[in-house]
Design an enzyme around this catalytic site. Structure first.
Site, PDB file in Angstrom:
ATOM      1  N   LYS A  52       0.868  -0.900   0.185  1.00 12.11           N
ATOM      2  CA  LYS A  52       0.047  -0.108  -0.224  1.00 12.11           C
ATOM      3  C   LYS A  52       1.519   1.594   0.094  1.00 12.11           C
ATOM      4  O   LYS A  52       2.465   1.194   0.461  1.00 12.11           O
ATOM      5  CB  LYS A  52      -1.115   0.266   1.100  1.00 12.11           C
ATOM      6  CG  LYS A  52      -1.439   1.192   1.244  1.00 12.11           C
ATOM      7  CD  LYS A  52      -2.836   0.657   2.220  1.00 12.11           C
ATOM      8  CE  LYS A  52      -3.993   2.127   2.401  1.00 12.11           C
ATOM      9  NZ  LYS A  52      -5.150   1.796   3.402  1.00 12.11           N
ATOM     10  N   SER A 130     -10.080   2.323   2.914  1.00 14.94           N
ATOM     11  CA  SER A 130      -9.088   2.728   1.830  1.00 14.94           C
ATOM     12  C   SER A 130      -8.245   1.800   1.210  1.00 14.94           C
ATOM     13  O   SER A 130      -7.185   2.627   0.465  1.00 14.94           O
ATOM     14  CB  SER A 130      -8.203   3.839   2.710  1.00 14.94           C
ATOM     15  OG  SER A 130      -7.576   3.393   3.673  1.00 14.94           O
ATOM     16  N   SER A 154     -10.419   0.110   7.212  1.00 14.73           N
ATOM     17  CA  SER A 154     -10.022   0.086   5.980  1.00 14.73           C
ATOM     18  C   SER A 154      -9.159  -1.317   5.660  1.00 14.73           C
ATOM     19  O   SER A 154      -8.506  -1.110   3.925  1.00 14.73           O
ATOM     20  CB  SER A 154      -9.110   0.916   5.608  1.00 14.73           C
ATOM     21  OG  SER A 154      -9.351   2.224   5.232  1.00 14.73           O
TER      22      SER A 154
HETATM   23  N1  GLN Z   1     -13.328   4.555   6.028  1.00 14.02           N
HETATM   24  C1  GLN Z   1     -12.718   5.315   6.985  1.00 14.02           C
HETATM   25  C2  GLN Z   1     -12.311   6.275   6.838  1.00 14.02           C
HETATM   26  O1  GLN Z   1     -12.799   7.201   5.775  1.00 14.02           O
HETATM   27  C3  GLN Z   1     -12.010   4.378   7.595  1.00 14.02           C
HETATM   28  C4  GLN Z   1     -10.477   4.695   6.528  1.00 14.02           C
HETATM   29  C5  GLN Z   1      -9.294   3.807   6.835  1.00 14.02           C
HETATM   30  O2  GLN Z   1      -9.844   2.454   7.974  1.00 14.02           O
HETATM   31  N2  GLN Z   1      -8.325   4.326   6.496  1.00 14.02           N
HETATM   32  O3  GLN Z   1     -11.706   7.537   7.828  1.00 14.02           O
END
Ligand code: GLN
Length: 451
Positions: A52, A130, A154
């Protein structure tokens, strides 16, 4: 490795990789061959993986998919990736993600959206976020595994959207050194793989205490693979009643029920539990995470990293403003504004401090529940993968997709998403297993039974 380099090319249409490193991969593969020759083979030796884009990789593109980090190539390696290379793993490239890991659909990346290899008839779907590039690369057979990060879901939500296995360990299990910070009290590294066993092997490689991260914890890393005994007889599995959401698709309820039946058939005992503060988890997360993000993102000022936009005849402050205006996307700006607002004098007590107190109540709910059960079983997300654009104009609708994943993040618990079924459109759905702090082994064990 050569076959995977070809698969990465063949999967270009997914937009999962934003930087490819085939030469480096071949070099690492040679080293892996040497390790194997010397009898030093470990679980990850010679295994091609994607990384990532928020893990710092020395001399290689690391921008958390933000424009503001344009051209940034770190001088150092994150501990998580270093652990993989030390075990002989091979890097195929850097993976697309929501900008600074803010999003649930991989539509906020500066490098454009990622496509889910799973489609709804003729319609594209999002891979979740994400970690959209991580899941798309693994589901699309363009990596055997991928690193990912989970701040509020995410790893788990995109795993559910793509039929992959996502694992987020206890907060403190993996070092955050060299991970681009989003919300430091929540961020944890983890893995995306096609099977539970692959996840156990890769997680063991990336885990461990690190003096470079004061929040990493000095607890020995167990052999996670050894936990996959398939024996959950007598184990108590909690079903939180608050997770029966009104309006949730019947298929997800049905799958959850199916999961309960599988647990019973394997000899586990099902116990209804209550997590009474669940309804406050989303608002709490969307105060705490932006607050920490606004502080973490203050460092992108046009001086230290990446992009710099200057203003003709302007001074330093003009440069800061122009750089941040051009460098951050809309969702990131929204988080910075929410974060600075809830931290500002006059609002701090009403929002940030209140959210911290509620966070503790949510953690206490889990603590009490885990006095009665060994693991908790829930759906991973309240929907299957949705269409691109379906939620991107409505931040609240997007945030609601995190309803089942954020509570465990606020409590720092280990959790997984196991691919267990398909909806009527043929799209994958996952079930989430949560465990006690530092009891990743139980999460793996129960996940393995459902796979
Ligand atoms: N969807 C969540 C956010 O937008 C979690 C994102 C994540 O875990 N990095 O903050």
């Amino acid at each position: 490795t050569e076959a995977h380099i070809a698969s990465v090319e063949a999967a270009d249409a997914l937009n999962a990789y934003i930087a490819k490193t085939p030469e480096l991969a071949l070099e690492q593969a040679d080293k892996a061959d040497a390790k194997i020759g010397a009898g030093e083979q470990k679980g990850m030796t010679g295994i091609p993986v994607g990384i990532k884009d928020l893990f710092a990789t020395k001399g290689v593109h690391t921008q958390a998919c933000s424009h503001i980090l344009d051209g940034f190539k770190p001088e150092y390696e994150s501990t998580v990736t270093q652990n993989l290379w030390d075990d002989g793993a091979v890097m195929l490239g850097k993976l697309n993600m929501d900008e600074f890991a803010m999003g649930s659909s991989n539509e906020t990346s500066f490098y454009g959206p990622v496509k889910n290899p799973w489609r709804r008839g003729d319609t594209d779907t999002v891979p979740g976020g994400s970690s959209g590039g991580s899941v798309a690369s693994v589901a699309g057979f363009a990596a055997m595994g991928a690193t990912a990060s989970d701040t509020g879901g995410s790893i788990r939500q995109p795993a559910s959207f793509t039929g992959t296995f996502g694992f987020k360990p206890t907060y403190g299990r993996c070092s955050r050194y060299g991970m681009v910070a989003f919300a430091s009290s929540l961020d944890q590294a983890g893995t995306i793989t096609r099977t539970v066993r692959d996840g156990a092997i890769m997680m063991e490689s990336i885990s461990g205490f690190d003096t470079k991260d004061s929040t990493s914890v000095d607890i020995p890393v167990p052999n996670f693979e050894a936990a996959l005994t398939g024996d959950i007889r007598g184990m108590k599995i909690g079903i939180p009643q608050e997770y029966h959401l009104a309006g949730m698709p019947g298929e997800i309820e049905a799958l959850w029920h199916q999961g309960i039946e599988w647990m019973k058939a394997a000899g586990a005992e099902i116990v209804d539990i209550n997590l009474p503060h669940t309804k406050y988890a989303l608002p709490t997360y969307y105060i705490v995470a932006p607050a920490e993000a606004s502080s973490n993102l203050a460092r992108y000022d046009g001086v230290r990293y990446g992009l710099r936009e200057t203003v003709e005849g302007g001074g330093l402050v003009d440069m800061y403003e122009a750089t941040r205006a051009a460098g951050f996307g809309d969702e990131v700006k929204r988080r910075i504004m929410i974060g600075t607002y809830v931290l500002s004098a006059g609002y701090y007590d009403a929002y940030y401090l209140k959210a911290q107190k509620v966070r503790q109540l949510i953690a206490n709910d889990f603590k009490m529940a885990f006095e009665k059960v060994d693991a908790i079983l829930t759906p991973t997300a309240p929907s299957a993968a949705f269409a691109p654009g379906e939620k991107s104009d409505d931040p609240i609708a997007m945030y609601l997709n995190d309803v089942f994943t954020v509570p465990a993040s606020l409590a720092g618990l280990p959790g997984s998403s196991v691919p267990v079924g398909l909806d009527a459109n043929g799209l994958p759905l996952g079930l989430q297993i949560l465990g006690k702090p530092w009891d990743e082994e139980t999460v793996f064990k129960v996940s393995g039974v459902m796979e």
